[in-house]
Design an enzyme around this catalytic site. Structure first.
Site, short mmCIF file in Angstrom:
data_model
loop_
_atom_site.label_atom_id
_atom_site.label_comp_id
_atom_site.label_asym_id
_atom_site.label_seq_id
_atom_site.Cartn_x
_atom_site.Cartn_y
_atom_site.Cartn_z
N CYS A 44 -7.73 -44.69 0.69
CA CYS A 44 -7.59 -43.30 0.25
C CYS A 44 -7.30 -42.37 1.43
CB CYS A 44 -8.86 -42.85 -0.47
SG CYS A 44 -8.79 -41.16 -1.03
N CYS A 49 -4.48 -41.54 -1.11
CA CYS A 49 -4.60 -40.18 -1.67
C CYS A 49 -4.31 -39.06 -0.66
CB CYS A 49 -6.00 -39.93 -2.21
SG CYS A 49 -6.94 -41.36 -2.72
N LYS A 52 -0.79 -38.97 1.10
CA LYS A 52 0.16 -38.77 -0.01
C LYS A 52 0.15 -37.31 -0.47
CE LYS A 52 -1.20 -39.13 -4.13
NZ LYS A 52 -1.90 -39.74 -5.26
N GLU A 183 5.28 -40.99 -7.75
CA GLU A 183 4.88 -39.90 -6.85
C GLU A 183 5.79 -39.89 -5.61
OE1 GLU A 183 0.09 -39.52 -7.83
OE2 GLU A 183 0.72 -40.79 -6.18
C1 LIG Z 1 -0.42 -44.71 -2.10
C2 LIG Z 1 -1.74 -44.57 -2.81
C3 LIG Z 1 -2.09 -43.37 -3.38
C4 LIG Z 1 -3.32 -43.22 -4.02
N1 LIG Z 1 -3.61 -42.01 -4.58
C5 LIG Z 1 -4.81 -41.84 -5.20
C6 LIG Z 1 -5.14 -40.56 -5.75
O1 LIG Z 1 -4.37 -39.60 -5.69
N2 LIG Z 1 -6.36 -40.43 -6.34
C7 LIG Z 1 -7.26 -41.47 -6.41
O2 LIG Z 1 -8.35 -41.30 -6.94
N3 LIG Z 1 -6.93 -42.70 -5.92
C8 LIG Z 1 -5.73 -42.89 -5.32
N4 LIG Z 1 -5.42 -44.13 -4.78
C9 LIG Z 1 -6.38 -45.24 -4.97
C10 LIG Z 1 -7.51 -45.18 -3.96
O3 LIG Z 1 -6.99 -45.12 -2.65
C11 LIG Z 1 -8.40 -46.40 -4.12
O4 LIG Z 1 -8.83 -46.50 -5.45
C12 LIG Z 1 -9.65 -46.31 -3.22
O5 LIG Z 1 -9.29 -46.20 -1.86
C13 LIG Z 1 -10.53 -47.55 -3.42
O6 LIG Z 1 -11.62 -47.52 -2.54
P1 LIG Z 1 -12.33 -48.88 -2.08
O7 LIG Z 1 -13.53 -48.45 -1.32
O8 LIG Z 1 -12.50 -49.76 -3.25
O9 LIG Z 1 -11.27 -49.61 -1.16
P2 LIG Z 1 -10.46 -49.14 0.13
O10 LIG Z 1 -10.42 -47.66 0.25
O11 LIG Z 1 -9.17 -49.87 0.05
O12 LIG Z 1 -11.31 -49.68 1.35
C14 LIG Z 1 -11.46 -51.03 1.61
C15 LIG Z 1 -11.65 -51.21 3.10
O13 LIG Z 1 -12.09 -52.54 3.35
C16 LIG Z 1 -11.49 -53.02 4.54
N5 LIG Z 1 -11.53 -54.48 4.50
C17 LIG Z 1 -10.87 -55.33 3.66
N6 LIG Z 1 -11.24 -56.59 3.86
C18 LIG Z 1 -12.17 -56.57 4.85
C19 LIG Z 1 -12.93 -57.57 5.49
N7 LIG Z 1 -12.86 -58.85 5.14
N8 LIG Z 1 -13.80 -57.21 6.48
C20 LIG Z 1 -13.90 -55.89 6.87
N9 LIG Z 1 -13.20 -54.92 6.27
C21 LIG Z 1 -12.36 -55.23 5.27
C22 LIG Z 1 -10.09 -52.42 4.49
O14 LIG Z 1 -9.53 -52.36 5.78
C23 LIG Z 1 -10.38 -51.04 3.91
O15 LIG Z 1 -10.58 -50.08 4.90
C24 LIG Z 1 -4.21 -44.31 -4.11
C25 LIG Z 1 -3.87 -45.53 -3.55
C26 LIG Z 1 -2.66 -45.68 -2.90
C27 LIG Z 1 -2.30 -47.01 -2.29
#
Ligand SMILES: Cc1cc2nc3c(=O)[nH]c(=O)nc-3n(C[C@H](O)[C@H](O)[C@H](O)COP(=O)(O)OP(=O)(O)OC[C@H]3O[C@@H](n4cnc5c(N)ncnc54)[C@H](O)[C@@H]3O)c2cc1C
Length: 453
Positions: A44, A49, A52, A183
């Site tokens: 994000c 997010c 973007k 987007e």
């Molecule tokens: C282009 C784009 C635009 C988006 N726009 C929106 C929006 O406008 N609004 C919205 O609500 N959502 C949006 N999203 C979705 C949102 O970014 C995700 O839903 C959110 O980031 C999920 O959070 P998370 O904590 O599950 O994972 P993430 O934020 O992906 O975090 C996971 C972390 O784990 C780390 N990691 C992975 N494997 C390992 C490992 N084995 N050991 C250590 N670290 C590791 C990664 O490096 C990463 O930093 C967007 C996504 C994208 C790609």
């Protein structure tokens, strides 16, 4: 006394992981460790997010300037300076990452800049070679973009790279019909890049309300996106410093960049998960119950790695519910019903609940719609169209869905979403006095159904 190094070890420092770690450590006094292999803040903040939305803002100025001229302002947009924007963007992301690191440290979380994988139900191994034990392990590894395999696919970029192009391209092909592809088509078009979008299906934004999808697509085309439906990439070939795209209709076109946004995959590969008994689904997602618990009782998973509703506030909610369940002794299932969301296409889309098509398949409904030209753009001679739509249950009068295509629709749906989540009926909406003159007043002034179904 605990025999573990930590009460909780979180893998992944993105939206969900950071929130769960901070709250568990800062508010319940748990001893928490967290490993992040890349940058704190995760998808994000670093490649989703936040950057973007900043690009959406950047891309909106030429239209604003054109409108301002029509209002009497003597001004012109000039050229967009990508290097200037990109430098500022980089600085801002560094600042935000710093805040995430500070928040973790301030809550007493011990952070490890390393990749982690599971060794057993209570042990993780870091890429530094260290092993850490924990009473509970939280998987919060998120997901990553996947570019399908086809001839020349290595020439394509994903949403990860689009934020860091060396210079603004003259033209770009965006492949995909989901919210990320749509987007970025709007962003690039707004920045003055000749933008083509391929989508292999009949209409972009599959799964959303059809009428809203149709309006967004036609508005994107009107604003200049060359949207080609029922079209996909057959192959890519290097042509000097450009890319020759052969599409599924046999046409060949040269582009500076080709960005694929056709799918994402949970980060579960090579994590040792199945070996310890964590169940993984067909798309690589971690299978969890309503409390985010995996098949291994000491291991939980939240956010995109579970592929439930892949949005930042949902990952955060799941993280908070996990802490409540495990560290406060207050079991909290995660409520995935009626989640409002915004799509930052141009025009913007705010939506909650059932689409007309979904609702109709479920029960008899009334559909209230209004289409009009937005006052601000209309005065300037613009064609910007707005759609407001309520889907109402005939049986209990509840508003089952609300869909808004309009400037600032994301802001509007956050508020309308409260009423819909509370179970408001159409008559509850009608009892509210309109705010005038704003676009959203139409939400409480639609008297007669446009159709029933
Ligand atoms: C282009 C784009 C635009 C988006 N726009 C929106 C929006 O406008 N609004 C919205 O609500 N959502 C949006 N999203 C979705 C949102 O970014 C995700 O839903 C959110 O980031 C999920 O959070 P998370 O904590 O599950 O994972 P993430 O934020 O992906 O975090 C996971 C972390 O784990 C780390 N990691 C992975 N494997 C390992 C490992 N084995 N050991 C250590 N670290 C590791 C990664 O490096 C990463 O930093 C967007 C996504 C994208 C790609």
């Amino acid at each position: 006394m605990s025999t573990f190094d930590f009460d909780l070890f979180v893998i992944g420092g993105g939206s969900g992981g950071v929130r769960a770690a901070r709250v568990a450590a800062g508010e319940t006094g748990a001893k928490v460790g967290l490993a992040e292999e890349d940058r704190y803040g995760g998808t994000c903040v670093i490649r989703g997010c936040v950057p973007k939305k900043l690009m959406v803002f950047a891309s909106g100025y030429p239209e604003m300037v054109a409108e301002a001229q029509a209002y009497g302002w003597d001004m012109s947009a000039g050229d967009f300076n990508w290097d200037h924007f990109h430098d500022k963007l980089t600085t801002e992301l560094d600042r935000l990452e710093g805040i995430y690191r500070k928040l973790l440290a301030g809550s007493g979380v011990e952070s490890f800049d390393a990749r982690a994988k599971i060794v057993d139900a209570h042990t993780v191994e870091l890429s530094t070679g260290e092993r850490k034990t924990a009473k509970h392990i939280l998987l919060a590894m998120g997901g990553r973009p996947v570019i399908p395999d086809f001839p020349g696919s290595e020439l394509a970029i994903s949403s990860n790279e689009i934020f860091h192009l060396p210079k603004l391209p003259e033209n770009i092909l965006i492949v995909g019909g989901g919210y990320i592809a749509s987007e970025f088509a709007g962003i690039m078009n707004g920045l003055g890049v000749k933008t083509t979008q391929f989508y292999r299906g009949e209409q972009i934004l599959r799964g959303f309300d059809q009428e809203a999808r149709d309006l967004i697509a036609s508005e994107m085309i009107r604003k200049g996106v060359d949207l080609q439906l029922n079209t996909n990439v057959a192959s890519l070939e290097k042509a000097g410093d450009r890319i020759k795209v052969t599409d599924t209709n046999g046409q060949e076109t040269l582009f500076d960049h080709v960005m694929f946004a056709t799918g994402r995959r949970p980060n579960t590969d090579d994590m040792g998960l199945e070996e310890v008994g964590v169940k993984i689904g067909k798309k690589g997602e971690v299978i969890v119950d309503e409390y985010s618990q995996t098949a291994v009782p000491s291991i939980y998973a939240i956010g995109d790695v579970t592929d439930r509703v892949n949005l930042t506030p949902v990952a955060i909610r799941e993280g908070m519910a996990f802490v409540s369940t495990v560290f406060r002794g207050e079991p909290m299932p995660v409520d995935h019903e009626l989640i409002p969301s915004a799509v930052f296409t141009q025009p913007e889309f705010g939506t909650i609940g059932l689409s007309e098509e979904e609702a109709k398949a479920q029960e008899p409904i009334e559909v209230y719609t209004t289409n009009f030209k937005a006052m601000q753009s209309s005065f300037a001679g613009g064609e910007e169209k707005v759609l407001m739509k309520l889907i109402v249950s005939q049986a209990n009068r509840k508003v089952l869905g609300c869909h808004i295509v309009a400037p600032a629709a994301g802001e509007m749906i956050q508020l309308a979403g409260i009423a819909v989540k509370m179970g408001a009926t159409k008559e509850d909406f009608d009892r509210v006095v309109a705010v005038h003159p704003v676009m959203a007043e139409e939400l409480v002034t639609m008297r007669n159904p446009t159709r029933t179904g």
